[in-house]
Design a protein around this motif. Structure first.
Motif, PDB file in Angstrom:
ATOM      1  N   TYR A   1     139.582   5.655   3.740  1.00 31.93           N
ATOM      2  CA  TYR A   1     138.434   5.771   2.849  1.00 31.93           C
ATOM      3  C   TYR A   1     138.880   6.218   1.455  1.00 31.93           C
TER       4      TYR A   1
ATOM      5  N   TRP B   1     136.827  -1.986  10.859  1.00 31.05           N
ATOM      6  CA  TRP B   1     136.111  -0.726  10.685  1.00 31.05           C
ATOM      7  C   TRP B   1     136.465  -0.031   9.374  1.00 31.05           C
ATOM      8  N   ASN B   2     137.657  -0.260   8.861  1.00 33.45           N
ATOM      9  CA  ASN B   2     138.086   0.409   7.631  1.00 33.45           C
ATOM     10  C   ASN B   2     137.304  -0.063   6.408  1.00 33.45           C
ATOM     11  N   LYS B   3     136.555  -1.175   6.561  1.00 38.31           N
ATOM     12  CA  LYS B   3     135.783  -1.703   5.441  1.00 38.31           C
ATOM     13  C   LYS B   3     134.302  -1.336   5.532  1.00 38.31           C
ATOM     14  N   LEU B   4     133.926  -0.611   6.597  1.00 38.69           N
ATOM     15  CA  LEU B   4     132.516  -0.254   6.788  1.00 38.69           C
ATOM     16  C   LEU B   4     132.153   0.965   5.954  1.00 38.69           C
ATOM     17  N   ASN B   5     130.863   1.071   5.616  1.00 39.93           N
ATOM     18  CA  ASN B   5     130.414   2.282   4.936  1.00 39.93           C
ATOM     19  C   ASN B   5     130.243   3.397   5.969  1.00 39.93           C
TER      20      ASN B   5
ATOM     21  N   HIS C   1     140.648   7.682   9.272  1.00 39.04           N
ATOM     22  CA  HIS C   1     139.611   7.013   8.473  1.00 39.04           C
ATOM     23  C   HIS C   1     139.447   7.644   7.099  1.00 39.04           C
TER      24      HIS C   1
ATOM     25  N   LYS D   1     130.542   4.480  15.361  1.00 42.03           N
ATOM     26  CA  LYS D   1     131.713   3.856  15.973  1.00 42.03           C
ATOM     27  C   LYS D   1     132.826   4.877  16.167  1.00 42.03           C
TER      28      LYS D   1
ATOM     29  N   LYS E   1     127.726   5.186   6.948  1.00 44.59           N
ATOM     30  CA  LYS E   1     126.574   5.118   7.844  1.00 44.59           C
ATOM     31  C   LYS E   1     126.861   4.247   9.051  1.00 44.59           C
ATOM     32  N   MET E   2     127.575   3.152   8.858  1.00 46.21           N
ATOM     33  CA  MET E   2     127.903   2.259   9.967  1.00 46.21           C
ATOM     34  C   MET E   2     129.129   2.733  10.731  1.00 46.21           C
ATOM     35  N   LEU E   3     130.004   3.473  10.059  1.00 48.93           N
ATOM     36  CA  LEU E   3     131.269   3.870  10.681  1.00 48.93           C
ATOM     37  C   LEU E   3     131.124   5.063  11.615  1.00 48.93           C
TER      38      LEU E   3
ATOM     39  N   LYS F   1     138.612  -5.068  14.166  1.00 53.63           N
ATOM     40  CA  LYS F   1     137.158  -5.107  14.002  1.00 53.63           C
ATOM     41  C   LYS F   1     136.717  -4.847  12.561  1.00 53.63           C
TER      42      LYS F   1
END
Length: 351
Positions: free
Chosen positions: A142, A65-69, A138, A76, A71-73, A63
């Motif tokens: 990150y 997820w490792n590339k999300l900031n 994460h 989830k 706030k979005m992570l 999905k």
């Protein structure tokens, strides 16, 4: 052939084995330890922990997820921990019941009663373990992303400095500079107005060389105006040997570009094309839209030498800056055409 275990699997095995051994030691020192149950718990606890977290890892990677900031992570992560905790609770409670059933050979209560009496404690334990694992996972990615960003920024900073030096060197190279001054000297007597205009153009070009901020984007309109000034000054030198044309079918004020990118292509066309031809030639600059990309092309009379393709003024630096600025979504190509002309093309995302 020896197969090496990746760091991920080493950490998984060490982490879950250590956790299970900790529980085993607690049971051992409390005096209610049974070796058969301890070994079975160790194997099953490690298997359940690794299986659940590995499924989560694969899902997160799929999905992106490792590339999300953050706030979005965070939402989830919260849902992921909750789902893992619920699955952990059912699997561990089932494991505890079955291990005691097969090793102790007795079932004093039904599974439903056993589940009711242990579910809360196991769920809390699962939430704690899964939270630690998910956050650690994460945070690791990150931190790696931050390190890569720092490296990329450092690389970009070096490229920017090199671009500034290359640009200043290109604008102040003795051939261009002294030719311009010599032309101005003769114009002072023959055509004072043209001489004043040439001085204005030269000073404007030098000012842009000294003050331009390569790290920001400029409007296409500003870049085209700079190119017009440069070509006008070169026109004084080459006179009828140089014909120029600039065409634009887009609103130049609404689109932005790396500074001195078109300028680098035009200078390369002068140095490796027009200067090498006794009869001179033409330079045509076009700006147009093509499949949601801004297409910038510079076509000039001449042939493509290895020097002009691989080490022309600013071309290598331009390639690097485009790669860093647009993350591979732009392209740059220079090629020789059949009619003894050279075509350089830049494609940029329109937004």
């Amino acid at each position: 052939m020896i197969t090496r275990i990746s760091s991920y699997w080493k950490i998984q095995l060490i982490g879950w084995i250590t956790t299970s051994l900790y529980w085993g030691f607690l049971a051992f020192f409390n005096g209610d330890f049974i070796w058969e149950m301890g070994i079975a718990d160790l194997i099953l606890d490690v298997s359940i922990g690794i299986t659940l977290t590995h499924i989560y890892r694969n899902f997160a990677l799929k999905k992106g997820w490792n590339k999300l900031n953050l706030k979005m992570l965070i939402p989830k992560i919260a849902l992921g921990v909750l789902a893992l905790s619920v699955l952990y609770m059912f699997l561990i409670v089932g494991k505890l019941y079955l291990v005691r059933l097969f090793i102790l050979k007795s079932a004093p209560v039904s599974f439903f009663e056993f589940f009711k009496s242990t579910q809360l404690q196991v769920f809390i334990t699962g939430t704690r373990l899964m939270s630690i694992w998910v956050l650690a996972y994460h945070l690791y990615h990150y931190s790696r992303l931050e390190i890569e960003t720092v490296k990329e920024n450092a690389r970009l900073s070096i490229v920017i400095k090199e671009a500034q030096l290359n640009n200043l060197s290109a604008q102040l190279n003795p051939h261009f500079f002294f030719n311009s001054l010599n032309n101005i000297k003769f114009l002072v007597l023959e055509n004072p107005y043209s001489a004043r205009r040439a001085i204005d153009l030269l000073s404007e070009l030098l000012r842009n060389s000294l003050n331009s901020n390569i790290g920001r984007l400029v409007s296409l309109n500003d870049e085209i105006n700079l190119v017009k000034d440069y070509l006008e000054l070169e026109k004084i030198r080459f006179e009828e040997r140089l014909q120029t044309k600039i065409e634009a079918s887009v609103d130049l004020s609404k689109h932005f570009i790396l500074p001195l990118s078109i300028q680098s292509l035009v200078e390369n066309a002068i140095k490796h094309g027009i200067e090498k031809r006794k009869s001179g030639g033409f330079i045509t600059v076009k700006v147009e839209m093509e499949n949601n990309f801004i297409k910038i092309s510079v076509q000039n009379s001449g042939k493509l030498s290895k020097e002009s393709k691989d080490s022309g003024i600013g071309l290598n630096n331009l390639r690097e800056r485009l790669l860093l600025q647009y993350n591979g979504n732009s392209s740059f190509e220079i090629k020789e055409m059949k009619d003894e002309t050279v075509l350089a093309t830049i494609l940029l995302p329109s937004e």
